[in-house]
Design a protein around this motif. Structure first.
Motif, mmCIF file in Angstrom:
data_model
loop_
_atom_site.group_PDB
_atom_site.id
_atom_site.type_symbol
_atom_site.label_atom_id
_atom_site.label_comp_id
_atom_site.label_asym_id
_atom_site.label_seq_id
_atom_site.Cartn_x
_atom_site.Cartn_y
_atom_site.Cartn_z
ATOM 1 N N ALA A 158 53.579 -12.650 91.227
ATOM 2 C CA ALA A 158 54.921 -12.403 91.754
ATOM 3 C C ALA A 158 55.747 -13.674 91.641
ATOM 4 N N LEU A 159 56.938 -13.563 91.063
ATOM 5 C CA LEU A 159 57.835 -14.701 90.979
ATOM 6 C C LEU A 159 58.324 -15.060 92.382
ATOM 7 N N ARG A 160 58.538 -16.319 92.616
ATOM 8 C CA ARG A 160 58.971 -16.770 93.933
ATOM 9 C C ARG A 160 60.393 -16.296 94.221
ATOM 10 N N ASP A 161 60.587 -15.700 95.377
ATOM 11 C CA ASP A 161 61.908 -15.227 95.800
ATOM 12 C C ASP A 161 62.672 -16.407 96.408
ATOM 13 N N PRO A 162 63.796 -16.817 95.795
ATOM 14 C CA PRO A 162 64.534 -17.973 96.339
ATOM 15 C C PRO A 162 65.063 -17.732 97.751
ATOM 16 N N ASP A 163 65.261 -16.464 98.117
ATOM 17 C CA ASP A 163 65.749 -16.157 99.467
ATOM 18 C C ASP A 163 64.629 -16.127 100.494
ATOM 19 N N ASP A 164 63.382 -16.009 100.028
ATOM 20 C CA ASP A 164 62.233 -15.958 100.939
ATOM 21 C C ASP A 164 61.034 -16.577 100.233
ATOM 22 N N PRO A 165 61.049 -17.905 100.011
ATOM 23 C CA PRO A 165 60.005 -18.551 99.203
ATOM 24 C C PRO A 165 58.612 -18.477 99.800
ATOM 25 N N GLY A 166 58.496 -18.266 101.104
ATOM 26 C CA GLY A 166 57.175 -18.206 101.733
ATOM 27 C C GLY A 166 56.598 -16.807 101.816
ATOM 28 N N ARG A 167 57.285 -15.837 101.272
ATOM 29 C CA ARG A 167 56.828 -14.450 101.394
ATOM 30 C C ARG A 167 55.516 -14.235 100.647
ATOM 31 N N GLU A 168 54.585 -13.543 101.303
ATOM 32 C CA GLU A 168 53.299 -13.220 100.705
ATOM 33 C C GLU A 168 53.216 -11.723 100.422
ATOM 34 N N LEU A 169 52.327 -11.365 99.533
ATOM 35 C CA LEU A 169 52.152 -9.960 99.182
ATOM 36 C C LEU A 169 51.455 -9.220 100.319
ATOM 37 N N PRO A 170 51.769 -7.934 100.504
ATOM 38 C CA PRO A 170 51.084 -7.154 101.542
ATOM 39 C C PRO A 170 49.622 -6.944 101.177
ATOM 40 N N PRO A 171 48.767 -6.752 102.176
ATOM 41 C CA PRO A 171 47.339 -6.551 101.894
ATOM 42 C C PRO A 171 47.090 -5.220 101.189
ATOM 43 N N LEU A 172 45.929 -5.119 100.600
ATOM 44 C CA LEU A 172 45.534 -3.900 99.904
ATOM 45 C C LEU A 172 45.362 -2.767 100.898
ATOM 46 N N ALA A 173 45.982 -1.630 100.603
ATOM 47 C CA ALA A 173 45.894 -0.474 101.488
ATOM 48 C C ALA A 173 44.902 0.533 100.925
ATOM 49 N N GLU A 174 44.421 1.414 101.802
ATOM 50 C CA GLU A 174 43.502 2.466 101.377
ATOM 51 C C GLU A 174 44.264 3.500 100.564
ATOM 52 N N ALA A 175 43.635 3.999 99.530
ATOM 53 C CA ALA A 175 44.278 5.000 98.686
ATOM 54 C C ALA A 175 44.452 6.300 99.455
ATOM 55 N N PRO A 176 45.642 6.954 99.352
ATOM 56 C CA PRO A 176 45.846 8.237 100.022
ATOM 57 C C PRO A 176 45.081 9.348 99.331
ATOM 58 N N GLU A 177 44.980 10.470 100.006
ATOM 59 C CA GLU A 177 44.312 11.624 99.406
ATOM 60 C C GLU A 177 45.134 12.129 98.231
ATOM 61 N N ASP A 178 44.431 12.749 97.269
ATOM 62 C CA ASP A 178 45.098 13.286 96.089
ATOM 63 C C ASP A 178 46.117 14.344 96.496
ATOM 64 N N GLU A 179 47.292 14.317 95.836
ATOM 65 C CA GLU A 179 48.378 15.218 96.194
ATOM 66 C C GLU A 179 48.276 16.555 95.466
ATOM 67 N N GLY A 180 47.141 17.212 95.573
ATOM 68 C CA GLY A 180 47.013 18.540 95.014
ATOM 69 C C GLY A 180 47.008 18.595 93.505
ATOM 70 N N GLY A 181 46.787 17.438 92.831
ATOM 71 C CA GLY A 181 46.723 17.423 91.387
ATOM 72 C C GLY A 181 48.070 17.575 90.717
ATOM 73 N N ALA A 182 49.167 17.386 91.435
ATOM 74 C CA ALA A 182 50.495 17.516 90.840
ATOM 75 C C ALA A 182 50.671 16.475 89.748
ATOM 76 N N LEU A 183 51.259 16.897 88.626
ATOM 77 C CA LEU A 183 51.515 15.993 87.517
ATOM 78 C C LEU A 183 52.734 15.140 87.843
ATOM 79 N N ARG A 184 52.559 13.831 87.796
ATOM 80 C CA ARG A 184 53.658 12.887 88.015
ATOM 81 C C ARG A 184 53.628 11.877 86.886
ATOM 82 N N MET A 185 54.711 11.801 86.155
ATOM 83 C CA MET A 185 54.805 10.917 85.006
ATOM 84 C C MET A 185 55.821 9.820 85.308
ATOM 85 N N VAL A 186 55.441 8.570 85.091
ATOM 86 C CA VAL A 186 56.338 7.457 85.378
ATOM 87 C C VAL A 186 56.739 6.763 84.086
ATOM 88 N N GLU A 187 57.915 6.178 84.099
ATOM 89 C CA GLU A 187 58.436 5.417 82.969
ATOM 90 C C GLU A 187 59.328 4.318 83.505
#
Length: 241
Positions: A111-140
């Motif tokens: 992550a590039l340093r944010d000049p407005d918040d240089p001390g900001r850290e990434l959020p911790p790893l979260a647990e994966a949610p349950e599958d959403e019924g197999g719905a097709l979701r395509m990202v671009e």
């Protein structure tokens, strides 16, 4: 694949994507993996990320012309300003549904340093949610070469994405060779800016003897804030030939 929620990018292997063997060019496969890793990282950290490195990537099986390829990524490790994403690329035969893992790799994103918040850290790893019924979701991603002179996504590019999503949904539903017979009403309700993520959610709403109607919802998402807006919706008639 263990870790955070999955991000999936689905595409088609067109003739311009293949090498002289008729299989997906390795550089294009790597591009798919890097893109989906970037999106997964951005969705997790809501920061500007760059690829720092990737570990050894082995190509186990080819993806052939005309097949679907699905790139999937999950965040598996999070540090203060960097994270690791596991990405896989799977090929799918459109008529049989046979799937095979083509390659897998680990991408390290910073992550590039944010000049407005240089001390900001990434959020911790979260647990994966349950599958959403197999719905097709395509990202671009919306890159500058897809925008008009206003700096927003060109309408023809949006229609191409929606048509591709309709084709994938209809093919997976019927497992037949399908072509687009008609584009029904398409409403554009909000612009999509360069740098936005777009998510397409196709759904087969009607089937006949040889035709299907696929409704495609088109969502825009800001990578830095996570704000989402429904930008377009349309319906496409696909016919099995």
């Amino acid at each position: 694949m263990n870790g955070g929620p999955a991000t999936r990018l689905v595409d088609i292997v067109f003739p311009t994507d293949v090498n002289h063997h008729g299989t997906l060019f390795g550089g294009t496969a790597l591009s798919h993996l890097d893109k989906v890793a970037f999106i997964a990282a951005s969705r997790h950290g809501r920061a500007a990320f760059v690829t720092a490195s990737c570990e050894r990537i082995d190509f186990a099986a080819p993806a052939r012309q005309g097949e679907l390829v699905e790139a999937e990524a999950r965040v598996i490790r999070v540090g203060r300003r960097s994270l690791s994403v596991e990405a896989t690329l799977t090929a799918e035969a459109p008529l049989t549904g046979e799937r095979r893992l083509c390659t897998r790799g680990i991408f390290h994103m910073t992550a590039l340093r944010d000049p407005d918040d240089p001390g900001r850290e990434l959020p911790p790893l979260a647990e994966a949610p349950e599958d959403e019924g197999g719905a097709l979701r395509m990202v671009e991603m919306v890159f500058p070469d897809r925008t008009n002179h206003y700096g927003t996504l060109f309408g023809g590019e949006a229609l191409a994405m929606m048509g591709k999503a309709a084709f994938v949904a209809a093919t997976r539903h019927s497992r037949k060779v399908v072509v687009m017979a008609a584009s029904q009403k398409v409403d554009f309700v909000a612009p999509v800016a360069v740098g936005d993520l777009v998510e397409l959610v196709p759904r087969v709403t009607h089937t006949g003897n040889r035709s299907m109607t696929v409704e495609v919802a088109f969502w825009a998402e800001s990578l830095l804030t996570g704000a989402r807006r429904r930008s377009a919706v349309g319906a496409f008639v696909m016919v099995a030939v």
